[in-house]
Design a protein around this motif. Sequence first.
Motif, PDB file in Angstrom:
ATOM      1  N   SER A  54       0.833  -1.210   0.000  1.00 50.22           N
ATOM      2  CA  SER A  54       0.000   0.000   0.000  1.00 50.22           C
ATOM      3  C   SER A  54       0.866   1.258   0.000  1.00 50.22           C
ATOM      4  O   SER A  54       0.562   2.226  -0.706  1.00 50.22           O
ATOM      5  CB  SER A  54      -0.921   0.022   1.221  1.00 50.22           C
ATOM      6  OG  SER A  54      -1.850  -1.016   1.155  1.00 50.22           O
ATOM      7  N   TYR A  61       1.354   5.997  -7.201  1.00 52.61           N
ATOM      8  CA  TYR A  61       0.228   6.827  -7.633  1.00 52.61           C
ATOM      9  C   TYR A  61       0.615   8.309  -7.633  1.00 52.61           C
ATOM     10  O   TYR A  61       0.303   9.043  -8.572  1.00 52.61           O
ATOM     11  CB  TYR A  61      -0.980   6.588  -6.723  1.00 52.61           C
ATOM     12  CG  TYR A  61      -2.216   7.311  -7.189  1.00 52.61           C
ATOM     13  CD1 TYR A  61      -2.990   6.805  -8.223  1.00 52.61           C
ATOM     14  CD2 TYR A  61      -2.602   8.512  -6.615  1.00 52.61           C
ATOM     15  CE1 TYR A  61      -4.119   7.466  -8.674  1.00 52.61           C
ATOM     16  CE2 TYR A  61      -3.733   9.192  -7.047  1.00 52.61           C
ATOM     17  CZ  TYR A  61      -4.487   8.660  -8.082  1.00 52.61           C
ATOM     18  OH  TYR A  61      -5.593   9.323  -8.525  1.00 52.61           O
ATOM     19  N   THR A  86      -7.488   5.177 -13.159  1.00 49.31           N
ATOM     20  CA  THR A  86      -8.635   4.627 -12.439  1.00 49.31           C
ATOM     21  C   THR A  86      -8.277   3.294 -11.792  1.00 49.31           C
ATOM     22  O   THR A  86      -8.604   3.048 -10.626  1.00 49.31           O
ATOM     23  CB  THR A  86      -9.837   4.458 -13.392  1.00 49.31           C
ATOM     24  OG1 THR A  86     -10.171   5.738 -13.930  1.00 49.31           O
ATOM     25  CG2 THR A  86     -11.033   3.865 -12.677  1.00 49.31           C
ATOM     26  N   LEU A  87      -7.605   2.435 -12.539  1.00 50.52           N
ATOM     27  CA  LEU A  87      -7.175   1.149 -11.987  1.00 50.52           C
ATOM     28  C   LEU A  87      -6.196   1.347 -10.837  1.00 50.52           C
ATOM     29  O   LEU A  87      -6.261   0.647  -9.817  1.00 50.52           O
ATOM     30  CB  LEU A  87      -6.534   0.287 -13.077  1.00 50.52           C
ATOM     31  CG  LEU A  87      -7.470  -0.242 -14.152  1.00 50.52           C
ATOM     32  CD1 LEU A  87      -6.665  -0.840 -15.299  1.00 50.52           C
ATOM     33  CD2 LEU A  87      -8.436  -1.269 -13.565  1.00 50.52           C
ATOM     34  N   LEU A  89      -5.930   3.962  -8.833  1.00 47.57           N
ATOM     35  CA  LEU A  89      -6.642   4.491  -7.667  1.00 47.57           C
ATOM     36  C   LEU A  89      -7.457   3.393  -6.984  1.00 47.57           C
ATOM     37  O   LEU A  89      -7.471   3.295  -5.742  1.00 47.57           O
ATOM     38  CB  LEU A  89      -7.538   5.660  -8.075  1.00 47.57           C
ATOM     39  CG  LEU A  89      -8.287   6.353  -6.931  1.00 47.57           C
ATOM     40  CD1 LEU A  89      -7.316   6.901  -5.893  1.00 47.57           C
ATOM     41  CD2 LEU A  89      -9.167   7.461  -7.490  1.00 47.57           C
ATOM     42  N   ALA A  90      -8.109   2.556  -7.760  1.00 44.63           N
ATOM     43  CA  ALA A  90      -8.863   1.435  -7.188  1.00 44.63           C
ATOM     44  C   ALA A  90      -7.930   0.489  -6.440  1.00 44.63           C
ATOM     45  O   ALA A  90      -8.258   0.005  -5.346  1.00 44.63           O
ATOM     46  CB  ALA A  90      -9.620   0.692  -8.284  1.00 44.63           C
ATOM     47  N   THR A  91      -6.759   0.235  -7.012  1.00 47.48           N
ATOM     48  CA  THR A  91      -5.757  -0.607  -6.356  1.00 47.48           C
ATOM     49  C   THR A  91      -5.324   0.007  -5.038  1.00 47.48           C
ATOM     50  O   THR A  91      -5.240  -0.680  -4.011  1.00 47.48           O
ATOM     51  CB  THR A  91      -4.535  -0.802  -7.277  1.00 47.48           C
ATOM     52  OG1 THR A  91      -4.956  -1.464  -8.468  1.00 47.48           O
ATOM     53  CG2 THR A  91      -3.450  -1.605  -6.600  1.00 47.48           C
ATOM     54  N   ILE A  93      -6.917   2.221  -3.119  1.00 46.66           N
ATOM     55  CA  ILE A  93      -8.015   2.222  -2.136  1.00 46.66           C
ATOM     56  C   ILE A  93      -8.230   0.818  -1.567  1.00 46.66           C
ATOM     57  O   ILE A  93      -8.350   0.639  -0.344  1.00 46.66           O
ATOM     58  CB  ILE A  93      -9.306   2.773  -2.770  1.00 46.66           C
ATOM     59  CG1 ILE A  93      -9.147   4.266  -3.035  1.00 46.66           C
ATOM     60  CG2 ILE A  93     -10.514   2.498  -1.883  1.00 46.66           C
ATOM     61  CD1 ILE A  93     -10.234   4.862  -3.897  1.00 46.66           C
ATOM     62  N   LEU A  94      -8.262  -0.189  -2.439  1.00 49.98           N
ATOM     63  CA  LEU A  94      -8.471  -1.559  -1.964  1.00 49.98           C
ATOM     64  C   LEU A  94      -7.301  -2.032  -1.111  1.00 49.98           C
ATOM     65  O   LEU A  94      -7.506  -2.693  -0.081  1.00 49.98           O
ATOM     66  CB  LEU A  94      -8.713  -2.511  -3.140  1.00 49.98           C
ATOM     67  CG  LEU A  94      -9.031  -3.962  -2.776  1.00 49.98           C
ATOM     68  CD1 LEU A  94     -10.244  -4.052  -1.847  1.00 49.98           C
ATOM     69  CD2 LEU A  94      -9.255  -4.785  -4.040  1.00 49.98           C
ATOM     70  N   LEU A 133      -7.515  -7.880  -5.366  1.00 50.44           N
ATOM     71  CA  LEU A 133      -6.475  -6.847  -5.395  1.00 50.44           C
ATOM     72  C   LEU A 133      -5.375  -7.215  -6.381  1.00 50.44           C
ATOM     73  O   LEU A 133      -4.917  -6.368  -7.162  1.00 50.44           O
ATOM     74  CB  LEU A 133      -5.899  -6.653  -3.993  1.00 50.44           C
ATOM     75  CG  LEU A 133      -4.737  -5.670  -3.874  1.00 50.44           C
ATOM     76  CD1 LEU A 133      -5.158  -4.268  -4.290  1.00 50.44           C
ATOM     77  CD2 LEU A 133      -4.187  -5.675  -2.453  1.00 50.44           C
ATOM     78  N   LEU A 136      -6.459  -6.498  -9.856  1.00 50.45           N
ATOM     79  CA  LEU A 136      -6.365  -5.053 -10.133  1.00 50.45           C
ATOM     80  C   LEU A 136      -4.923  -4.634 -10.389  1.00 50.45           C
ATOM     81  O   LEU A 136      -4.648  -3.861 -11.313  1.00 50.45           O
ATOM     82  CB  LEU A 136      -6.924  -4.249  -8.958  1.00 50.45           C
ATOM     83  CG  LEU A 136      -8.402  -3.962  -8.941  1.00 50.45           C
ATOM     84  CD1 LEU A 136      -8.789  -3.263  -7.638  1.00 50.45           C
ATOM     85  CD2 LEU A 136      -8.810  -3.124 -10.131  1.00 50.45           C
TER      86      LEU A 136
END
Length: 153
Positions: A54, A61, A86-87, A89-91, A93-94, A133, A136
């Motif tokens: 993370s 990012y 978008t991918l 950011l989703a990664t 956040i998850l 995850l 992603l």
Amino acid sequence: MESVLQYEIPSLHPVAVHFPIALLIAALCAAAVWLATGRGFWRRSTGLLLLAGSAGAAFAYLTGEAMLELSEDVPIVEELVDFHETLALATLILSIGLTIAFGLAEYRVRSRPEPSTDRWTGRAVGFAAVLALAVLVALAGHVGGVMVWGVSR
């Protein structure tokens, strides 16, 4: 050797992206062993790999914008950058959500007066989330790779 020192990397993004990819895929491997064995060591290992992944994902990012500025007027980048972002950011956040979830699970296990074993259903849900995850991460990495190395057919 002197020639190596005469150059610099103008954006850290291409360097940074490899860490979350490796760490979050390693988290999937640790989660798979945790699913199979139920041992707390592998739950903790998964959580630590998620935490490190993370942090790496956040750094990757944040460095992406500088890379985008260097890639202006590259048609494939302009076509795919929004999807890639978008991918990513989703990664991010998850991965942060799963890090928090694994941290809370560890706190819960340690706060019990008697030792307990992880239930299979909890391990299965944890593994499935880490698998999502990893998918992603792989997809974001693939789109990023296409932006760098892709050629039209």
